[in-house]
Design a protein around this motif. Sequence first.
Motif, mmCIF file in Angstrom:
data_model
loop_
_atom_site.group_PDB
_atom_site.id
_atom_site.type_symbol
_atom_site.label_atom_id
_atom_site.label_comp_id
_atom_site.label_asym_id
_atom_site.label_seq_id
_atom_site.Cartn_x
_atom_site.Cartn_y
_atom_site.Cartn_z
ATOM 1 N N ILE A 126 19.091 35.528 -8.256
ATOM 2 C CA ILE A 126 17.849 34.887 -8.476
ATOM 3 C C ILE A 126 16.765 35.078 -7.348
ATOM 4 O O ILE A 126 15.374 35.185 -7.666
ATOM 5 C CB ILE A 126 18.203 33.196 -8.789
ATOM 6 N N ASP A 163 17.975 23.367 -12.926
ATOM 7 C CA ASP A 163 19.518 23.545 -13.178
ATOM 8 C C ASP A 163 19.543 24.183 -14.798
ATOM 9 O O ASP A 163 18.984 23.265 -15.488
ATOM 10 C CB ASP A 163 20.371 22.299 -12.890
ATOM 11 N N VAL A 176 29.053 28.160 -7.276
ATOM 12 C CA VAL A 176 28.126 29.429 -6.822
ATOM 13 C C VAL A 176 28.307 29.307 -5.457
ATOM 14 O O VAL A 176 27.888 28.260 -4.643
ATOM 15 C CB VAL A 176 26.676 29.089 -7.500
ATOM 16 N N LEU A 182 17.728 22.172 -8.198
ATOM 17 C CA LEU A 182 18.706 22.861 -7.400
ATOM 18 C C LEU A 182 17.625 23.216 -6.243
ATOM 19 O O LEU A 182 16.831 23.930 -6.710
ATOM 20 C CB LEU A 182 19.551 24.104 -7.904
ATOM 21 N N ILE A 242 17.315 38.337 -11.983
ATOM 22 C CA ILE A 242 17.639 37.099 -13.142
ATOM 23 C C ILE A 242 16.469 36.112 -12.861
ATOM 24 O O ILE A 242 16.287 35.742 -11.662
ATOM 25 C CB ILE A 242 18.917 36.730 -13.215
ATOM 26 N N HIS A 262 21.840 19.495 -5.180
ATOM 27 C CA HIS A 262 21.621 19.126 -6.449
ATOM 28 C C HIS A 262 20.609 17.888 -6.188
ATOM 29 O O HIS A 262 21.044 17.122 -5.279
ATOM 30 C CB HIS A 262 22.775 18.759 -7.161
ATOM 31 N N ASN A 264 34.916 21.899 -6.489
ATOM 32 C CA ASN A 264 34.681 23.123 -7.347
ATOM 33 C C ASN A 264 33.145 23.335 -7.407
ATOM 34 O O ASN A 264 32.384 23.830 -8.251
ATOM 35 C CB ASN A 264 34.635 22.085 -8.942
ATOM 36 N N GLN A 265 32.974 23.872 -6.258
ATOM 37 C CA GLN A 265 31.699 24.933 -5.733
ATOM 38 C C GLN A 265 32.006 25.928 -6.623
ATOM 39 O O GLN A 265 32.653 26.900 -6.264
ATOM 40 C CB GLN A 265 31.797 25.316 -4.696
ATOM 41 N N ASN A 309 28.280 20.588 -3.219
ATOM 42 C CA ASN A 309 29.793 20.838 -3.499
ATOM 43 C C ASN A 309 30.040 21.944 -2.601
ATOM 44 O O ASN A 309 29.109 23.064 -2.522
ATOM 45 C CB ASN A 309 29.894 21.235 -4.945
ATOM 46 N N ILE A 359 25.057 34.554 -8.471
ATOM 47 C CA ILE A 359 23.925 34.388 -8.948
ATOM 48 C C ILE A 359 22.777 33.922 -8.417
ATOM 49 O O ILE A 359 21.608 34.260 -8.718
ATOM 50 C CB ILE A 359 24.410 33.455 -10.484
ATOM 51 N N ASN A 394 21.882 23.768 -16.564
ATOM 52 C CA ASN A 394 23.178 22.825 -17.293
ATOM 53 C C ASN A 394 22.819 21.623 -16.898
ATOM 54 O O ASN A 394 23.724 20.901 -16.174
ATOM 55 C CB ASN A 394 24.477 23.608 -16.938
HETATM 56 P P1 AMP Z 1 28.195 24.007 -7.865
HETATM 57 O O1 AMP Z 1 29.228 23.503 -8.580
HETATM 58 O O2 AMP Z 1 27.461 22.956 -6.980
HETATM 59 O O3 AMP Z 1 28.072 25.390 -7.136
HETATM 60 O O4 AMP Z 1 26.880 23.878 -9.225
HETATM 61 C C1 AMP Z 1 26.275 25.165 -9.408
HETATM 62 C C2 AMP Z 1 25.000 25.089 -10.425
HETATM 63 O O5 AMP Z 1 24.582 25.913 -10.711
HETATM 64 C C3 AMP Z 1 25.749 24.285 -11.685
HETATM 65 O O6 AMP Z 1 25.155 23.107 -11.983
HETATM 66 C C4 AMP Z 1 25.241 25.150 -12.966
HETATM 67 O O7 AMP Z 1 24.811 24.693 -13.992
HETATM 68 C C5 AMP Z 1 24.105 25.828 -11.864
HETATM 69 N N1 AMP Z 1 23.677 27.305 -12.517
HETATM 70 C C6 AMP Z 1 24.372 28.029 -12.680
HETATM 71 N N2 AMP Z 1 23.712 29.493 -12.940
HETATM 72 C C7 AMP Z 1 22.404 29.104 -13.102
HETATM 73 C C8 AMP Z 1 21.229 29.763 -13.162
HETATM 74 N N3 AMP Z 1 21.306 30.987 -13.767
HETATM 75 N N4 AMP Z 1 20.038 29.011 -13.294
HETATM 76 C C9 AMP Z 1 20.138 27.497 -13.038
HETATM 77 N N5 AMP Z 1 21.219 26.997 -12.783
HETATM 78 C C10 AMP Z 1 22.335 27.617 -12.596
#
Ligand code: AMP
Length: 110
Positions: free
Chosen positions: A11, A32, A99, A42, A16, A105, A96-97, A90, A7, A34
């Motif tokens: 971006i 972020d 992406v 991020l 997206i 972060h 739990n990475q 992460n 993702i 969420n």
């Molecule tokens: P991680 O667990 O460190 O891989 O965290 C991935 C982060 O990416 C999470 O906090 C998600 O909320 C965030 N995330 C996923 N998709 C998007 C997006 N399209 N735009 C912004 N943040 C995103």
Amino acid sequence: MYDQNNIFAKIIRKEIPCDKIFEDDKVLFFNDINPKANIHVLGIPKAEVISFSDFITMFSESDIKYFFQKISEIIKKFKLDKTGYRLITNEGKDANQEVPHFHVHILGGN
Ligand code: AMP
């Protein structure tokens, strides 16, 4: 191997949208989707890099320094240097990475 369809790669390619804070040819910072704190930004290098381990071993000192200097500028932009903040990255399964594109972060403001 780097997944070009993750993702954050999408971006970077503007396939997206994101809620952008800062962008240049080397780095991108965005909110972020969420947020886990009032401020949850991020930061990513605009390069095919999966993790902190890969970034620190495969990239030049100047690229590494540049990325972390930009993180410092974002921290100051939000005045988090006055109030405090957390930097988190992460890596891998146990962390739990989600992406598979290296990202930091920046969390502040509770
Ligand atoms: P991680 O667990 O460190 O891989 O965290 C991935 C982060 O990416 C999470 O906090 C998600 O909320 C965030 N995330 C996923 N998709 C998007 C997006 N399209 N735009 C912004 N943040 C995103």
